[in-house]
Design a protein around this motif. Structure first.
Motif, PDB file in Angstrom:
ATOM      1  N   LEU D  40       9.214 -17.758  10.507  1.00 22.44           N
ATOM      2  CA  LEU D  40      10.025 -18.601   9.616  1.00 22.44           C
ATOM      3  C   LEU D  40      10.117 -20.038  10.116  1.00 22.44           C
ATOM      4  O   LEU D  40      10.073 -20.986   9.333  1.00 22.44           O
ATOM      5  CB  LEU D  40      11.435 -18.020   9.490  1.00 22.44           C
ATOM      6  CG  LEU D  40      11.589 -16.768   8.612  1.00 22.44           C
ATOM      7  CD1 LEU D  40      12.982 -16.183   8.795  1.00 22.44           C
ATOM      8  CD2 LEU D  40      11.346 -17.105   7.148  1.00 22.44           C
ATOM      9  N   SER D  68      16.580 -26.835   4.867  1.00 29.76           N
ATOM     10  CA  SER D  68      15.624 -25.976   5.565  1.00 29.76           C
ATOM     11  C   SER D  68      16.342 -25.085   6.582  1.00 29.76           C
ATOM     12  O   SER D  68      16.009 -23.909   6.737  1.00 29.76           O
ATOM     13  CB  SER D  68      14.562 -26.818   6.281  1.00 29.76           C
ATOM     14  OG  SER D  68      13.739 -27.468   5.339  1.00 29.76           O
ATOM     15  N   SER D  71      18.129 -22.269   4.542  1.00 26.95           N
ATOM     16  CA  SER D  71      17.273 -21.188   4.046  1.00 26.95           C
ATOM     17  C   SER D  71      16.684 -20.399   5.223  1.00 26.95           C
ATOM     18  O   SER D  71      16.510 -19.176   5.131  1.00 26.95           O
ATOM     19  CB  SER D  71      16.167 -21.747   3.146  1.00 26.95           C
ATOM     20  OG  SER D  71      15.281 -22.565   3.862  1.00 26.95           O
ATOM     21  N   TYR D  72      16.415 -21.097   6.338  1.00 28.85           N
ATOM     22  CA  TYR D  72      15.936 -20.418   7.542  1.00 28.85           C
ATOM     23  C   TYR D  72      16.955 -19.401   8.032  1.00 28.85           C
ATOM     24  O   TYR D  72      16.647 -18.239   8.301  1.00 28.85           O
ATOM     25  CB  TYR D  72      15.663 -21.458   8.633  1.00 28.85           C
ATOM     26  CG  TYR D  72      15.370 -20.905  10.000  1.00 28.85           C
ATOM     27  CD1 TYR D  72      14.142 -20.330  10.285  1.00 28.85           C
ATOM     28  CD2 TYR D  72      16.326 -20.960  11.009  1.00 28.85           C
ATOM     29  CE1 TYR D  72      13.868 -19.822  11.544  1.00 28.85           C
ATOM     30  CE2 TYR D  72      16.062 -20.458  12.269  1.00 28.85           C
ATOM     31  CZ  TYR D  72      14.829 -19.889  12.528  1.00 28.85           C
ATOM     32  OH  TYR D  72      14.564 -19.384  13.770  1.00 28.85           O
ATOM     33  N   SER D  75      17.331 -16.400   5.531  1.00 28.61           N
ATOM     34  CA  SER D  75      16.191 -15.475   5.551  1.00 28.61           C
ATOM     35  C   SER D  75      16.112 -14.726   6.874  1.00 28.61           C
ATOM     36  O   SER D  75      15.790 -13.529   6.912  1.00 28.61           O
ATOM     37  CB  SER D  75      14.881 -16.244   5.309  1.00 28.61           C
ATOM     38  OG  SER D  75      14.866 -16.782   4.010  1.00 28.61           O
ATOM     39  N   LEU D 114       8.524 -13.447   2.190  1.00 28.32           N
ATOM     40  CA  LEU D 114       9.774 -14.217   2.243  1.00 28.32           C
ATOM     41  C   LEU D 114       9.649 -15.629   2.847  1.00 28.32           C
ATOM     42  O   LEU D 114      10.298 -16.561   2.350  1.00 28.32           O
ATOM     43  CB  LEU D 114      10.841 -13.409   2.993  1.00 28.32           C
ATOM     44  CG  LEU D 114      12.300 -13.643   2.617  1.00 28.32           C
ATOM     45  CD1 LEU D 114      12.521 -13.580   1.125  1.00 28.32           C
ATOM     46  CD2 LEU D 114      13.195 -12.625   3.316  1.00 28.32           C
ATOM     47  N   PRO D 115       8.835 -15.850   3.903  1.00 27.49           N
ATOM     48  CA  PRO D 115       8.746 -17.217   4.434  1.00 27.49           C
ATOM     49  C   PRO D 115       8.338 -18.252   3.396  1.00 27.49           C
ATOM     50  O   PRO D 115       8.732 -19.418   3.508  1.00 27.49           O
ATOM     51  CB  PRO D 115       7.675 -17.092   5.540  1.00 27.49           C
ATOM     52  CG  PRO D 115       7.794 -15.685   6.005  1.00 27.49           C
ATOM     53  CD  PRO D 115       8.118 -14.890   4.765  1.00 27.49           C
ATOM     54  N   THR D 118      11.325 -19.168   1.181  1.00 29.39           N
ATOM     55  CA  THR D 118      12.263 -19.814   2.105  1.00 29.39           C
ATOM     56  C   THR D 118      11.882 -21.276   2.310  1.00 29.39           C
ATOM     57  O   THR D 118      12.732 -22.176   2.243  1.00 29.39           O
ATOM     58  CB  THR D 118      12.254 -19.079   3.461  1.00 29.39           C
ATOM     59  OG1 THR D 118      12.571 -17.710   3.250  1.00 29.39           O
ATOM     60  CG2 THR D 118      13.252 -19.694   4.427  1.00 29.39           C
ATOM     61  N   GLY D 122      13.850 -24.719   1.113  1.00 28.47           N
ATOM     62  CA  GLY D 122      14.155 -25.768   2.081  1.00 28.47           C
ATOM     63  C   GLY D 122      13.612 -27.116   1.662  1.00 28.47           C
ATOM     64  O   GLY D 122      14.217 -28.163   1.903  1.00 28.47           O
ATOM     65  N   TYR D 138      13.672 -18.513  -4.776  1.00 25.36           N
ATOM     66  CA  TYR D 138      14.177 -17.915  -3.540  1.00 25.36           C
ATOM     67  C   TYR D 138      14.958 -16.636  -3.837  1.00 25.36           C
ATOM     68  O   TYR D 138      14.801 -15.623  -3.139  1.00 25.36           O
ATOM     69  CB  TYR D 138      15.066 -18.917  -2.800  1.00 25.36           C
ATOM     70  CG  TYR D 138      15.585 -18.395  -1.492  1.00 25.36           C
ATOM     71  CD1 TYR D 138      14.719 -18.204  -0.417  1.00 25.36           C
ATOM     72  CD2 TYR D 138      16.916 -18.059  -1.324  1.00 25.36           C
ATOM     73  CE1 TYR D 138      15.187 -17.709   0.791  1.00 25.36           C
ATOM     74  CE2 TYR D 138      17.388 -17.568  -0.124  1.00 25.36           C
ATOM     75  CZ  TYR D 138      16.523 -17.396   0.927  1.00 25.36           C
ATOM     76  OH  TYR D 138      16.972 -16.898   2.115  1.00 25.36           O
TER      77      TYR D 138
END
Lengths: 227, 227, 227, 227
Positions: D40, D68, D71-72, D75, D114-115, D118, D122, D138
């Motif tokens: 991530l 960012s 969202s990091y 996730s 998912l990354p 994410t 971000g 997202y």
């Protein structure tokens, strides 16, 4: 991975959900350590030296990346030390529970984040206008895992919640002092970076070198074997 | 992962902190090997051929990446060989200690670094002005793990510090010669790269091919079984 | 990871260097599979839609990435199938040796390479001038692991070199036919891509769907239990 | 990894291909979880602040990356929770089969993906024209693993296909309700994002916080021990 106990009719009975073996948490953490430590190199990009008429433009670019090598080396060593120490303290834990798993996840979050401040320092250490910001950000990046580590340790050892009952109090206390001291020193490094980047990073390097020394031997209370 | 010894009151007693099983170090190293070997491909970027009116511009770009394929292939093989040899020598170690763990971490540092010189060689092998720099840098990238490997081996075997006591001296000596010779040859390859890139890289390829041969069988002293 | 036999004086005696348990090779291969399958997403870059005055420019960019999603999905499934099949055939192997380890490494090389043709296809599938090149390159990317897989299988089963002695010949033969057929079909897909991209990729998708069916049950010779 | 049963002539006999231990699937899934969670950070790029005359341009760039970081963080927590819950439910499964393996692979596909959403969130959370698209994308990224998770759970528990026979029906039913409810809530979050980004993301955050609570204890039927 770990063999499950079996009931009389031959089916596995999982243990209670809240008290579990530490093996799986250690294996997952090891995975994150190994990936984070190996990903660090991806943050060093191949420099652009094409089209230059000078014969050794690439040599200059490669040597000019020394701040990136420096931050790479420091972060690699830090993660390696945390990996070793993670096993060192998890061997003291007789079990894990939901809260420790969450605190461990929080610690892994701060480890996984490290490649970003590492790359930032590598990019801006030679940039006069931004080196203070970059170095302070990196020191904060080192401070965060120290804080979450201390949190994890305090939770597990308070009232001997999850640690081996026969561990010496003095030994546990010694480690608490060490981990709290580490937080204090990184906090000092953050503040020092604001004043003098070299001093602040010097403290980070020095503390890392100290952590390369072998950890204290486990100390168990003796004579308590017979109740 | 590994079952811990249990005390009389049913709790785990961790072994002494300084003498540990090699299993965990091997598992962590395996993780780093697997990640480093798989990350290599991320350094080969999809070429830009959009907007070209020529129908096969992408084909030209893909075949023009052959230096990247070459360095990818060589580094992949190198890491694979180190992975196999890592287990080969760790099977000879009866235990590990703090210093060996640090030396192993230093070795893994040089393995994790490899994707960077690999990408550099792939990018600049066809660049007349920078190919000498790129090839020499790559050869240094191969020299570094050979050096840290030798260091690790010498530490473990000096005075039979960590190796099985019944291993044949001649067998250990044979491996020491081999690992020291590897360092010497890579040193030669670095110097050759400065003179002629093709010669220097040719030595690197040749040594890698040699290492694909099966390793020597373990040789234990016989007749010592009865004391 | 695996417990070592111990000699009378309490030290581990490693097995012969050439005949080893398959456990470690499987664990390392699993690591490479898991990393390669998870790295695939890194090849899909966040599209640039900033500064556009149109309110849904990002939506268009995200849906326009469907070739990347398609190649991602196909490669993910392929690697997942290889992971499952890798364990399927390694359960048939009673041991491993140096040559099988090298052939397995060669196979892992072709798996690790897959993210690159996957990203190439995702980038150029809608580019009229380059779609043939991209699709053919991707089909070659799928052909390579099929070839190295067949090589590994043929080496292990020829003369029942490394497989269980009581496995049915017909069962082994059935798998040989299947794996050789897979190579032939991917070869056909490569050629078809040169003529019609959709047909060639359609064959790749179809073969992948076929491989989602459960594998054949292991067939052992019966009646041989009593000697 | 797992010890194989041995036949009378000393060779391993693999179990039937369709009924297998869950250990290997869990180990592979753990690998994917650990890699996805650590990758991530690679999606957060070091900001460009070079050449600016302002002394704190980097500081502004780093703090400007808060979408960012947000969202990091979200996730990372999500994947961590799925990791814990994956083991939680796999402990209830007495075995695995081909279909469950495929459904698990499908679930891992949605985790590995998912990354990408994410990074998209971000990048575009502060972009007025595209924030709705980014947030909805997202939320869909969070909805997908919830759906594949439910699918996996329903397959394994329908008619107690793969779960422990003595598990309480009420306990299984409770989990089914919970997992179906999670899908419903994420579906709601997707729709809310279309109306108000903050509301939709707020639901995602809230649900994640709920999942940080300890999971329900396993409930086995009692009194059935004697047949």
């Amino acid at each position: 991975m770990n063999s499950k106990p079996r009931s009389e009719d031959g089916h596995d009975i999982p243990p209670a959900a809240t008290e579990r073996d530490t093996g799986r948490v250690e294996a997952f953490s090891d995975g994150v350590f190994a990936i984070a430590i190996t990903l660090l190199i991806l943050e060093i990009k191949v420099p652009h030296a094409h089209g230059s008429s000078r014969p050794f433009s690439l040599l200059g670019s490669l040597t000019g990346l020394w701040p990136s090598y420096f931050s790479y080396l420091l972060s690699f060593t830090m993660i390696g030390i945390y990996w070793a120490n993670h096993h060192y303290i998890f061997k003291l834990f007789t079990r894990t529970n939901h809260t420790l798993n969450l605190l461990n996840l929080l610690f892994l979050l701060t480890i996984s984040f490290l490649p970003f401040p590492t790359a930032t320092l590598g990019n801006y250490m030679l940039d006069a206008a931004n080196r203070t910001t970059a170095a302070t950000f990196y020191a904060v990046g080192l401070l965060l895992p120290a804080c979450t580590w201390l949190l994890m340790w305090l939770y597990a050892t308070t009232g001997r919640r999850l640690v081996h009952p026969r561990l010496e109090s003095a030994f546990l206390h010694h480690l608490t002092i060490q981990y709290a001291g580490t937080v204090a020193i990184y906090l000092g490094a953050v503040l020092l970076c604001l004043v003098d980047v070299r001093l602040g990073l010097g403290v980070c390097v020095g503390l890392t070198l100290l952590y390369l020394l072998p950890p204290a031997s486990y100390a168990y209370a003796r004579g308590k074997r017979t109740p």
